[in-house]
Enzyme design. Structure first.
Site, short mmCIF file in Angstrom:
data_model
loop_
_atom_site.label_atom_id
_atom_site.label_comp_id
_atom_site.label_asym_id
_atom_site.label_seq_id
_atom_site.Cartn_x
_atom_site.Cartn_y
_atom_site.Cartn_z
N ASP A 55 -3.68 -10.01 -23.83
CA ASP A 55 -4.03 -11.40 -24.08
C ASP A 55 -3.65 -11.84 -25.50
O ASP A 55 -3.19 -12.96 -25.70
CB ASP A 55 -5.53 -11.62 -23.87
CG ASP A 55 -5.84 -11.86 -22.40
OD1 ASP A 55 -5.11 -12.63 -21.76
OD2 ASP A 55 -6.79 -11.25 -21.88
N CYS A 71 -6.84 -1.39 -26.24
CA CYS A 71 -6.82 -1.08 -24.81
C CYS A 71 -5.80 -1.92 -24.06
O CYS A 71 -5.73 -1.87 -22.84
CB CYS A 71 -8.22 -1.24 -24.21
SG CYS A 71 -8.90 -2.88 -24.47
N GLU A 110 -8.78 -10.18 -28.80
CA GLU A 110 -7.66 -10.59 -27.94
C GLU A 110 -7.35 -12.08 -28.08
O GLU A 110 -6.52 -12.62 -27.36
CB GLU A 110 -7.93 -10.22 -26.48
CG GLU A 110 -9.26 -10.69 -25.92
CD GLU A 110 -9.53 -10.17 -24.50
OE1 GLU A 110 -8.60 -9.74 -23.82
OE2 GLU A 110 -10.71 -10.22 -24.10
N HIS A 133 0.81 -1.21 0.00
CA HIS A 133 0.00 0.00 0.00
C HIS A 133 0.85 1.26 0.00
O HIS A 133 0.53 2.24 -0.65
CB HIS A 133 -0.93 0.00 1.21
CG HIS A 133 -2.14 -0.83 0.97
ND1 HIS A 133 -2.81 -1.47 1.96
CD2 HIS A 133 -2.78 -1.14 -0.17
CE1 HIS A 133 -3.81 -2.14 1.45
NE2 HIS A 133 -3.81 -1.96 0.15
C1 PEP Z 1 -5.98 -7.15 -22.83
O1 PEP Z 1 -6.06 -8.39 -22.79
O2 PEP Z 1 -5.16 -6.55 -23.54
C2 PEP Z 1 -6.87 -6.32 -22.00
C3 PEP Z 1 -6.93 -5.02 -22.16
O3 PEP Z 1 -7.60 -6.92 -21.05
P1 PEP Z 1 -7.04 -7.48 -19.65
O4 PEP Z 1 -5.64 -6.96 -19.49
O5 PEP Z 1 -7.99 -6.97 -18.63
O6 PEP Z 1 -7.11 -8.95 -19.85
MG MG Z 2 -7.76 -9.42 -21.87
#
Ligand code: PEP
Ligand code: MG
Length: 568
Positions: free
Chosen positions: A449, A496, A425, A183
């Site tokens: 992923d 993302c 992904e 933390h």
């Molecule tokens: C990803 O797989 O790139 C993603 C954005 O999702 P997470 O990291 O939550 O699996």
């Molecule tokens: Mg993912």
């Protein structure tokens, strides 16, 4: 020079306050009046709880969350059950029972596989110390009145002690134990206080009021630094300040290349509380709200109402900007204790995310209802994780339509045109991008992923982490297929995964035509600055060259070279 691990960047220069915790000597003996001893223990625990609540009331944001989590553990009956048993069944004194009982729970936490949970063992140790202080009537350290420019040095800094600090007087924090997930490290990063953990032997080495300097990036600690060392560190400090100032110019600017190619830089969030950082860093929307954090932060499935409130809060704070909420992405490395998912040989290839939602629609429908109801309060989009085939999108949309009909019949207001998109992904989704694009409204590429499934390297496996690379030509080709597939159906394609914020990767993504870059809010301004310094025409050329290359090492070197030349 001493050294530890830098966990919060920045330079700290000041005088030390070394917290040397003394062990309280606890003896064991048997008591006559067990009932009275139990009452005494409960009173001491109650006092600790009340004092902690008082500290928590003054906090907000991340600190308040952390302290509330601390309070939750403190109120959990499993924390005290062994202590109470030792008193009521075996007749031990409260001090001994607390020591043994709390240490058993501490051990249990320390042995948990989850790094975050195992880091909570130090919270239990802290709670034990506080209850024992009460039992033995020992005064606590006063951390509220430290002089300005204090460098706090401690074996470990408990959650509750961290919460008591007057942060304005702290120039830096050095911890002998600790980890990146402690933390104290999280707090230090949130408040931009330089911090170092794992500084072995530091407590023995330093006394109070020594003049020291520290670098929160490199983990270097300079005791009685020379003028030359101070000058060097001040230069780094000035550079960091200048960098921050320079980036603040980009808060209100558009994410557009020099030659007019428009993109969007948006944020990844896990909770409505992250919205402060989102706004402070000028996000053009939310590209990924990882809704599973609502489920993971709870002791039971969050209700429709709880979810609705969380989504609505984010939408209202986003003030009309698009908010993409990803439906429950549990399984793999994300566990829900109360869901009791079966142990699997290969959880990343197993029962997770949309696979669970389609097989257990009663869970999915609660979330979809909450999302649709919230859609009335802003520009909401729903994103489905781990899609591997057209059937899955169709089935998910069927369920979404069922919920829509149900809401219509009850005359509940929602956005009838709410967009439904998917994560790309899994390699099969990238390969089938053209077909999948016909079934949905947008894509967002999840490289975290996508990389692991493409190169068959588990994303958290340190041993083979050199093989887990976004620069692998196969990954780049799959990204190209996803973007082209989306554009053929005139839908947008974002990203993302972590790769979207890597400045060595952004030129390739711009060149391939990515429309939206979604990332941690603290990274958005440098990504926007980067995009604004690029030429789309040149990036297209770079992407073409990269697509002809067949080695990750070469692609990575090429991009590093490109960035170096840009900086000149
Ligand atoms: C990803 O797989 O790139 C993603 C954005 O999702 P997470 O990291 O939550 O699996
Ligand atoms: Mg993912």
């Amino acid at each position: 020079m001493l050294k530890g691990k830098g966990v919060s960047k920045g330079i700290g220069i000041g005088h030390t306050k070394v917290l040397k915790t003394e062990e309280i000597k606890i003896t064991d003996f048997k008591v006559e009046d067990k009932e009275n001893e139990l009452k005494f223990f409960k009173e001491c625990l109650k006092n600790v709880m009340e004092e902690t609540m008082k500290v928590t009331e003054k906090l907000s944001g991340t600190e308040a969350d952390i302290m509330n989590a601390y309070l939750m553990i403190l109120q959990d009956p499993t924390l005290t059950s062994e202590t109470e048993r030792l008193i009521t069944e075996e007749g031990y004194n409260a001090g001994y029972a607390t020591k043994v009982g709390f240490e058993a729970v501490e051990e249990m936490f320390r042995n948990m596989d989850d790094e975050y949970m195992s880091a909570r063992a130090s919270d239990i140790q802290d709670m034990k110390q506080k209850v024992l202080n009460k039992i033995t009537n020992k005064a606590e350290l006063d951390l509220t009145n430290l002089p300005e420019n204090t460098i706090l040095v401690s074996k470990d800094l408990s959650t509750s002690d961290t919460a008591k600090l007057n942060l304005k007087s702290i120039a830096g924090i050095i911890i002998e134990h600790g980890s990146e997930n402690s933390h104290v490290s999280i707090m230090a990063r949130t408040h931009e206080i330089p911090a170092i953990v794992g500084a072995k032997g530091i407590i023995k080495e330093l006394q109070d009021d020594e003049y020291i300097a520290m670098d929160g990036s490199t983990g270097e600690i300079f005791v009685n630094p020379s003028q030359e060392e101070i000058d060097k560190l001040k230069k780094i400090q000035d550079d960091l300040k200048a960098q921050k100032n320079d980036l603040s110019k980009f808060i209100k600017r558009k994410s557009i290349t020099k030659d007019g190619y428009k993109t969007e830089v948006v944020a990844n969030i896990g909770s409505p509380k992250d919205m402060d950082a989102v706004i402070a860093n000028g996000a053009e929307g939310i590209g990924l709200f990882r809704s599973e954090f609502l489920y993971m932060d709870s002791d039971a499935m969050p209700t429709e109402e709880e979810q609705f409130e969380a989504y609505k809060e984010v939408l209202e704070k986003a003030e009309g900007k698009r908010v993409i909420v990803r439906t429950l992405d549990i399984g793999g490395d994300k566990d829900l204790k109360y869901m009791k998912l079966d142990k699997e040989e290969n959880p990343f290839l197993g029962y997770r995310a949309i696979r669970i939602c389609l097989r257990e629609p009663e869970i999915f429908k609660v979330q979809i209802r909450a999302l649709l109801r919230a859609s009335y309060y802003g520009k909401l989009a729903i994103m489905l994780p781990m899609i591997s085939s057209v059937e899955e999108i169709r089935k998910a949309k069927e369920i979404i339509n069922e919920v829509k009909e149900e809401l219509k019949s009850k005359k509940v207001k929602f956005d009838k045109n709410v967009k439904v998109g998917i994560m790309i992904e899994i390699p099969s989704a990238a390969i089938m991008a053209e077909e999948l694009a016909k079934e949905c409204d947008f894509f967002s590429i999840g490289t975290n992923d996508l990389i692991q499934y493409t190169v068959a390297v588990e994303r958290g496996n340190e041993k083979i982490s050199d093989l887990y690379t976004k620069f692998h030509p196969a990954v780049i080709r799959l990204i190209k297929m996803a973007i082209n597939g989306a554009h053929k159906s005139k839908i947008f394609c974002g990203m993302c995964g972590e790769a979207a914020s890597d400045e060595r990767y952004i030129p390739i993504l711009v060149g391939l035509g990515l429309d939206e870059f979604s990332m941690n809010p603290t990274k958005m301004l440098s990504a926007r600055k980067m995009i604004r310094s690029l030429s789309h025409k040149e990036c297209k050329k770079i992407a073409q060259e990269v697509l002809k290359m067949n080695s990750a090492t070469e692609i990575k070197s090429k991009m590093e070279e490109y960035i170096k030349n840009m900086e000149k």
